[in-house]
Design a protein around this motif. Structure first.
Motif, mmCIF file in Angstrom:
data_model
loop_
_atom_site.group_PDB
_atom_site.id
_atom_site.type_symbol
_atom_site.label_atom_id
_atom_site.label_comp_id
_atom_site.label_asym_id
_atom_site.label_seq_id
_atom_site.Cartn_x
_atom_site.Cartn_y
_atom_site.Cartn_z
ATOM 1 N N HIS A 96 -15.123 3.908 -6.475
ATOM 2 C CA HIS A 96 -14.583 4.394 -5.199
ATOM 3 C C HIS A 96 -13.741 5.645 -5.450
ATOM 4 O O HIS A 96 -12.969 5.701 -6.406
ATOM 5 C CB HIS A 96 -13.731 3.317 -4.526
ATOM 6 N N PRO A 97 -13.864 6.670 -4.596
ATOM 7 C CA PRO A 97 -13.136 7.922 -4.834
ATOM 8 C C PRO A 97 -11.610 7.778 -4.838
ATOM 9 O O PRO A 97 -10.912 8.603 -5.430
ATOM 10 C CB PRO A 97 -13.595 8.846 -3.698
ATOM 11 N N HIS A 98 -11.093 6.731 -4.217
ATOM 12 C CA HIS A 98 -9.635 6.541 -4.180
ATOM 13 C C HIS A 98 -9.193 5.282 -4.931
ATOM 14 O O HIS A 98 -8.141 4.709 -4.639
ATOM 15 C CB HIS A 98 -9.155 6.485 -2.727
ATOM 16 N N HIS A 99 -9.998 4.885 -5.904
ATOM 17 C CA HIS A 99 -9.691 3.674 -6.678
ATOM 18 C C HIS A 99 -8.325 3.766 -7.368
ATOM 19 O O HIS A 99 -7.540 2.824 -7.307
ATOM 20 C CB HIS A 99 -10.793 3.417 -7.708
ATOM 21 N N SER A 100 -8.020 4.880 -8.003
ATOM 22 C CA SER A 100 -6.741 4.996 -8.718
ATOM 23 C C SER A 100 -5.568 4.939 -7.745
ATOM 24 O O SER A 100 -4.534 4.343 -8.054
ATOM 25 C CB SER A 100 -6.692 6.269 -9.563
ATOM 26 N N LEU A 101 -5.729 5.532 -6.577
ATOM 27 C CA LEU A 101 -4.669 5.460 -5.558
ATOM 28 C C LEU A 101 -4.497 4.023 -5.074
ATOM 29 O O LEU A 101 -3.373 3.534 -4.956
ATOM 30 C CB LEU A 101 -5.009 6.377 -4.380
ATOM 31 N N ALA A 102 -5.607 3.343 -4.825
ATOM 32 C CA ALA A 102 -5.546 1.945 -4.384
ATOM 33 C C ALA A 102 -4.851 1.082 -5.433
ATOM 34 O O ALA A 102 -4.021 0.237 -5.094
ATOM 35 C CB ALA A 102 -6.952 1.419 -4.092
#
Length: 146
Positions: free
Chosen positions: A91-97
């Motif tokens: 997912h493109p926002h995995h690290s943010l999540a």
């Protein structure tokens, strides 16, 4: 604004939402509207949500585990183009999540390869475990084509 219907309640027996704010003016305006429109949940509905909060952690842990298993399976499936699930490294926002959340929900989206309305409807019609729904407010495993 938050829906208390799906996860907080978790038993498909309440339709309820919540709003929080740290803005005093907005709070006063919303309280006026709530009072004048009568949009107050019943004591029994409040009891049901409060009852359900006692099992929220156990239910959410299972939602997360199940969602990740399904999402990983879908990622490997030859008929799936892309899976959108913040719990997955793809997912493109995995690290943010990962930075913001201690887990994830049971919700995800995916694209069928070469999918069109006819192909997507055929897929939804063939489901055996997931129920086709217009709302995701139930405790069942639900699928929707927005």
């Amino acid at each position: 604004m938050y829906s208390l219907t799906k996860y907080m309640d978790g038993h498909s027996d309440v339709i309820m939402g919540a709003m929080t704010t740290n803005n005093e003016d907005l709070y006063k305006r919303m309280m006026y509207l709530q009072n004048s429109m009568g949009i107050v949940p019943s004591p029994f509905d409040c009891y049901l949500v409060n009852r359900s909060l006692k099992t929220l952690a156990v239910r959410m842990n299972q939602h997360m585990k199940n969602a990740i298993i399904v999402a990983k399976h879908l990622e490997k499936h030859p008929s799936v183009e892309r899976v959108l699930c913040p719990a997955l490294p793809s997912h493109p926002h995995h690290s943010l999540a990962k930075r913001l959340w201690s887990g994830s929900s049971g919700m995800m989206s995916f694209y069928i390869k070469n999918g069109n309305l006819e192909k997507n409807n055929a897929f939804l019609s063939s489901l055996k475990v997931f129920i086709l729904a217009e709302s995701l407010g139930g405790f069942q495993s639900l699928a929707e084509l927005p």
